[in-house]
Write an enzyme that holds these catalytic residues in place. Structure first.
Site, PDB file in Angstrom:
ATOM      1  N   ARG A  73       0.810  -1.202   0.000  1.00  0.00           N
ATOM      2  CA  ARG A  73       0.000   0.000   0.000  1.00  0.00           C
ATOM      3  C   ARG A  73       0.858   1.273   0.000  1.00  0.00           C
ATOM      4  NH1 ARG A  73      -3.340   1.496   4.323  1.00  0.00           N
ATOM      5  NH2 ARG A  73      -4.817   3.040   3.491  1.00  0.00           N
ATOM      6  N   HIS A  77       0.403   4.163  -2.746  1.00  0.00           N
ATOM      7  CA  HIS A  77       0.144   5.570  -2.386  1.00  0.00           C
ATOM      8  C   HIS A  77       1.246   6.466  -2.918  1.00  0.00           C
ATOM      9  CE1 HIS A  77      -3.205   5.912   0.728  1.00  0.00           C
ATOM     10  NE2 HIS A  77      -3.277   4.694   0.261  1.00  0.00           N
ATOM     11  N   VAL A  81       0.348   9.451  -5.910  1.00  0.00           N
ATOM     12  CA  VAL A  81       0.419  10.847  -5.509  1.00  0.00           C
ATOM     13  C   VAL A  81       1.760  11.413  -5.960  1.00  0.00           C
ATOM     14  CG1 VAL A  81       0.241  12.458  -3.590  1.00  0.00           C
ATOM     15  CG2 VAL A  81      -1.035  10.320  -3.530  1.00  0.00           C
ATOM     16  N   ASP A  85       8.151   8.725  -5.982  1.00  0.00           N
ATOM     17  CA  ASP A  85       9.321   9.519  -5.595  1.00  0.00           C
ATOM     18  C   ASP A  85       9.518   9.527  -4.076  1.00  0.00           C
ATOM     19  OD1 ASP A  85       7.192  11.006  -4.729  1.00  0.00           O
ATOM     20  OD2 ASP A  85       7.904  12.910  -5.544  1.00  0.00           O
ATOM     21  N   SER A  87       7.661  10.448  -1.844  1.00  0.00           N
ATOM     22  CA  SER A  87       7.085  11.598  -1.133  1.00  0.00           C
ATOM     23  C   SER A  87       6.190  11.146   0.018  1.00  0.00           C
ATOM     24  CB  SER A  87       6.301  12.496  -2.096  1.00  0.00           C
ATOM     25  OG  SER A  87       5.376  11.738  -2.841  1.00  0.00           O
ATOM     26  N   GLU A  99       2.011  14.357   2.817  1.00  0.00           N
ATOM     27  CA  GLU A  99       1.017  13.368   2.365  1.00  0.00           C
ATOM     28  C   GLU A  99       0.581  12.433   3.475  1.00  0.00           C
ATOM     29  OE1 GLU A  99       2.481  10.966  -0.924  1.00  0.00           O
ATOM     30  OE2 GLU A  99       3.184  12.777  -1.913  1.00  0.00           O
ATOM     31  N   ASN A 105      -5.478   9.715   6.000  1.00  0.00           N
ATOM     32  CA  ASN A 105      -4.236   9.103   5.518  1.00  0.00           C
ATOM     33  C   ASN A 105      -4.374   7.583   5.504  1.00  0.00           C
ATOM     34  OD1 ASN A 105      -4.073   8.482   8.197  1.00  0.00           O
ATOM     35  ND2 ASN A 105      -2.366   9.844   8.646  1.00  0.00           N
ATOM     36  N   PRO A 172      -7.051   7.211  -6.214  1.00  0.00           N
ATOM     37  CA  PRO A 172      -8.383   6.738  -6.612  1.00  0.00           C
ATOM     38  C   PRO A 172      -9.276   6.628  -5.380  1.00  0.00           C
ATOM     39  CG  PRO A 172      -6.664   5.406  -7.621  1.00  0.00           C
ATOM     40  CD  PRO A 172      -5.988   6.295  -6.621  1.00  0.00           C
ATOM     41  N   HIS A 202      -6.089  -6.222  -3.204  1.00  0.00           N
ATOM     42  CA  HIS A 202      -6.956  -6.342  -2.027  1.00  0.00           C
ATOM     43  C   HIS A 202      -7.109  -7.797  -1.579  1.00  0.00           C
ATOM     44  CE1 HIS A 202      -8.891  -2.093  -2.385  1.00  0.00           C
ATOM     45  NE2 HIS A 202      -7.653  -2.085  -1.972  1.00  0.00           N
ATOM     46  N   THR A 203      -6.395  -8.700  -2.207  1.00  0.00           N
ATOM     47  CA  THR A 203      -6.258 -10.056  -1.663  1.00  0.00           C
ATOM     48  C   THR A 203      -5.500 -10.006  -0.336  1.00  0.00           C
ATOM     49  OG1 THR A 203      -5.362 -12.270  -2.054  1.00  0.00           O
ATOM     50  CG2 THR A 203      -4.122 -10.458  -2.994  1.00  0.00           C
ATOM     51  N   ASP A 257     -10.221  -9.618   1.903  1.00  0.00           N
ATOM     52  CA  ASP A 257     -10.345 -10.949   1.300  1.00  0.00           C
ATOM     53  C   ASP A 257     -10.514 -11.934   2.450  1.00  0.00           C
ATOM     54  OD1 ASP A 257     -10.136 -13.301  -0.124  1.00  0.00           O
ATOM     55  OD2 ASP A 257      -8.031 -13.031  -0.674  1.00  0.00           O
ATOM     56  N   SER A 260      -8.328 -15.170   3.853  1.00  0.00           N
ATOM     57  CA  SER A 260      -6.959 -15.319   3.346  1.00  0.00           C
ATOM     58  C   SER A 260      -6.309 -13.950   3.123  1.00  0.00           C
ATOM     59  CB  SER A 260      -6.922 -16.173   2.078  1.00  0.00           C
ATOM     60  OG  SER A 260      -7.209 -15.452   0.923  1.00  0.00           O
TER      61      SER A 260
HETATM   62  C1  LIG Z   1      -2.426  10.191  10.052  1.00  0.00           C
HETATM   63  O1  LIG Z   1      -2.841  11.521  10.276  1.00  0.00           O
HETATM   64  C2  LIG Z   1      -3.016  11.849  11.646  1.00  0.00           C
HETATM   65  C3  LIG Z   1      -3.473  13.303  11.717  1.00  0.00           C
HETATM   66  O2  LIG Z   1      -4.460  13.557  10.804  1.00  0.00           O
HETATM   67  C4  LIG Z   1      -1.697  11.660  12.399  1.00  0.00           C
HETATM   68  O3  LIG Z   1      -1.900  11.900  13.771  1.00  0.00           O
HETATM   69  C5  LIG Z   1      -1.187  10.244  12.195  1.00  0.00           C
HETATM   70  O4  LIG Z   1       0.081  10.114  12.802  1.00  0.00           O
HETATM   71  C6  LIG Z   1      -1.083   9.928  10.717  1.00  0.00           C
HETATM   72  N1  LIG Z   1      -0.667   8.547  10.549  1.00  0.00           N
HETATM   73  C7  LIG Z   1       0.499   8.223   9.993  1.00  0.00           C
HETATM   74  C8  LIG Z   1       0.782   6.785   9.898  1.00  0.00           C
HETATM   75  O5  LIG Z   1       1.280   9.053   9.566  1.00  0.00           O
END
Ligand SMILES: *[C@@H]1O[C@H](CO)[C@@H](O)[C@H](O)[C@H]1NC(C)=O
Ligand SMILES: *[C@@H]1O[C@H](CO)[C@@H](O)[C@H](O)[C@H]1NC(C)=O
Ligand SMILES: *[C@@H]1O[C@H](CO)[C@@H](O)[C@H](O)[C@H]1NC(C)=O
Ligand SMILES: *[C@@H]1O[C@H](CO)[C@@H](O)[C@H](O)[C@H]1NC(C)=O
Ligand SMILES: *[C@@H]1O[C@H](CO)[C@@H](O)[C@H](O)[C@H]1NC(C)=O
Length: 339
Positions: A73, A77, A81, A85, A87, A99, A105, A172, A202-203, A257, A260
Site C-alpha cells: 500500500r 500511495h 500521488v 518519488d 514523497s 502526504e 491518511n 483513486p 486487495h487479496t 479478502d 486469506s
Molecule cells: C495520520 O494523520 C493523523 C493526523 O491527521 C496523524 O496523527 C497520524 O500520525 C497519521 N498517521 C500516519 C501513519 O502518519
C-alpha cells in the site's frame, strides 16, 4: 512501461525490423524517464541492495504477516500521488503538512520497516539507493513473501523533495464507482486492465469501518443500504460496524479478502464475484463489461497464473509513474526527511 519497452527492444535486436526503425524506437524511449529505469541499476554500485531489502522485508513480514499489505500500500500511495518519488515517506514540517498526514491518511503503516532497510543500505553503500526504489522492491518482496508472484523491478528512481497533503486527491477514491476509478487510473496512464488487476492487491489487507460503513446503512444521501452488497454479508458487516458515522479512529478492521488476507491469491475475485467486495470500488468492478469479465475469469480459480503474470506487468507500469531519474531529485540519506 519499462517492461514493455524491454520486450520491444529485445525483439528488434533480433533483427526482424530495419535499423532505422530501431533508432527511432530508441530515441523515443530515451525521452521518457521510465525508459531510464534498469533492472541492473545497482549491480555495480550496490550489488547487495536487493538481498538486503529482501532479508529485512522477510524478517518483518515473518514477524507480522499483515505488514505485507501495508508495504504494498505504501508503494501504491507513493506512485499515485505525485509519482513514485518516496514523497509518501516524508514527515510534515512546521510549515508543511505532508502526504502521510493528510486528513484521511488511511492509516498507512510500515514506515519503521522502511527506515530499517534504509539504515542497512546506508551502511552497505552510503548515498546510493533511493527510498523510492526501496518502496518498489519492498512491495515486490511483500507480495512474493505472501506466496504471490515475483518479478524483476526496474530501478534508478530518485527521491523527491516535496510532499503535500493536498496532492492526496490524486488517489483513486475508495468510494468511487467504476467510472471514477477508470478516470483516476487513466490520469496516471493506467488502463482498465491495470485497474481490475491492481485491485487484486486487495487479496491482502484490511479496511477500517469508515471506508465502507456508508454502504451498510440508509443515510441522507442514500435511502437504502448499497444494493450491490450481498444482503447476508451486509448483515454480518453491520455487527462489526455499528454506525454509519464510523470515524477513522475506530480500531475495527475487516479483511478485504476474508479468510486469506495474508495470502496473495485469487480468492479476492471470488468474493467480488459473489457481491462481497468490501469497498464500493471493489464492488464496482462488476459494473463495467471488461472488468466484470476479468473478475469472473479470475474467480473461476483456473487462471491464477494469468493473474500473477498480469499483476507483475501492471505493477511495473505503476512503478514507473512520474519517476525522477538522472539528476532530478536526490538520494535521501533518511527516508523521512529531505537531505
Ligand atoms: C495520520 O494523520 C493523523 C493526523 O491527521 C496523524 O496523527 C497520524 O500520525 C497519521 N498517521 C500516519 C501513519 O502518519
Ligand atoms: C544485474 O544482476 C542481476 C542479478 O545478479 C542479473 O540478473 C542482471 O542481468 C544484471 N544486470 C545488468 C544490467 O548487469
Ligand atoms: C540474507 O539472509 C541470508 C539467509 O539468512 C544470509 O545468508 C545472507 O548473508 C543475508 N544477506 C545479507 C546481505 O544480509
Ligand atoms: C518551510 O520552511 C523552510 C525554512 O524556512 C523552507 O526552506 C521550506 O521551503 C518551507 N517549505 C514550504 C513547503 O514552504
Ligand atoms: C479522532 O482522533 C483525533 C486525534 O486523535 C481527534 O482530534 C478527533 O476528534 C477524533 N475523532 C473522533 C470522531 O473522535
Amino acid at each position: 512501461m519499462a517492461a514493455a519497452a524491454t520486450v520491444r527492444t529485445r525483439s528488434l535486436a533480433g533483427g526482424v525490423v530495419p535499423v532505422a526503425l530501431l533508432l527511432l524506437v530508441l530515441c523515443t524511449g530515451s525521452s521518457s524517464a521510465a525508459g531510464q529505469l534498469d533492472v541492473g541499476y545497482y549491480n555495480k554500485t550496490c550489488p547487495a541492495a536487493e538481498e538486503i531489502v529482501r532479508n529485512e522485508t522477510a524478517a518483518a513480514v515473518t514477524a507480522s504477516p499483515d505488514l505485507a499489505a501495508a508495504l504494498l500500500r505504501l508503494h501504491y500511495h507513493d506512485c499515485f500521488v505525485q509519482g513514485c518519488d518516496a514523497s509518501v515517506l516524508l514527515d510534515s514540517t512546521p510549515n508543511n503538512t505532508a502526504e502521510r498526514d493528510a486528513k484521511p491518511n488511511g492509516s498507512l503503516r510500515g514506515f519503521d520497516v522502511v527506515a530499517r532497510v534504509k539504515d542497512r543500505l546506508e551502511q552497505a553503500c552510503p548515498g546510493t539507493v533511493s527510498c523510492a526504489d526501496i518502496l518498489a522492491l519492498m512491495a515486490r518482496d511483500a507480495v512474493s513473501l505472501a506466496k504471490g508472484p515475483s518479478w524483476p523491478v526496474a530501478l534508478g528512481r530518485r527521491d523527491g523533495r516535496i510532499s503535500s497533503a493536498g496532492s492526496c486527491g490524486e488517489l483513486p477514491p475508495l468510494h468511487g464507482d467504476v467510472g471514477l476509478m477508470v478516470q483516476a487510473f487513466a490520469a496516471k496512464g493506467l488502463d482498465l486492465k491495470d485497474l481490475v488487476v491492481l485491485s487484486g492487491a486487495h487479496t491482502l489487507g484490511k479496511a477500517h469501518c469508515s471506508s465502507y460503513a456508508d454502504r451498510l446503512y440508509a443515510s441522507a444521501g442514500c435511502s437504502t443500504p448499497d444494493p450491490a452488497l450481498d444482503a447476508r454479508y451486509a448483515d454480518r458487516l453491520r455487527m462489526r460496524c455499528t454506525s454509519p458515522y464510523a470515524d477513522d479512529n475506530s480500531t475495527t478492521t475487516t479483511e478485504l479478502d476474508p479468510g486469506s488476507s495474508d495470502t496473495f491469491d485469487t480468492s479476492y475475485y471470488r468474493h467480488v464475484a459473489r457481491r462481497r467486495g468490501l469497498l464500493r470500488s471493489d464492488a464496482s468492478l462488476l459494473d463495467h463489461r471488461f472488468t466484470r469479465a476479468y473478475v469472473l475469469q479470475a474467480a473461476s480459480g483456473r487462471y491464477d497464473g494469468h493473474f500473477y503474470h498480469d499483476f507483475a506487468v501492471s505493477m511495473a507500469k505503476m512503478a514507473a509513474i512520474g519517476v525522477l531519474t538522472g539528476d532530478q531529485g536526490e538520494i535521501r540519506r533518511k527516508c523521512n526527511v529531505v537531505n
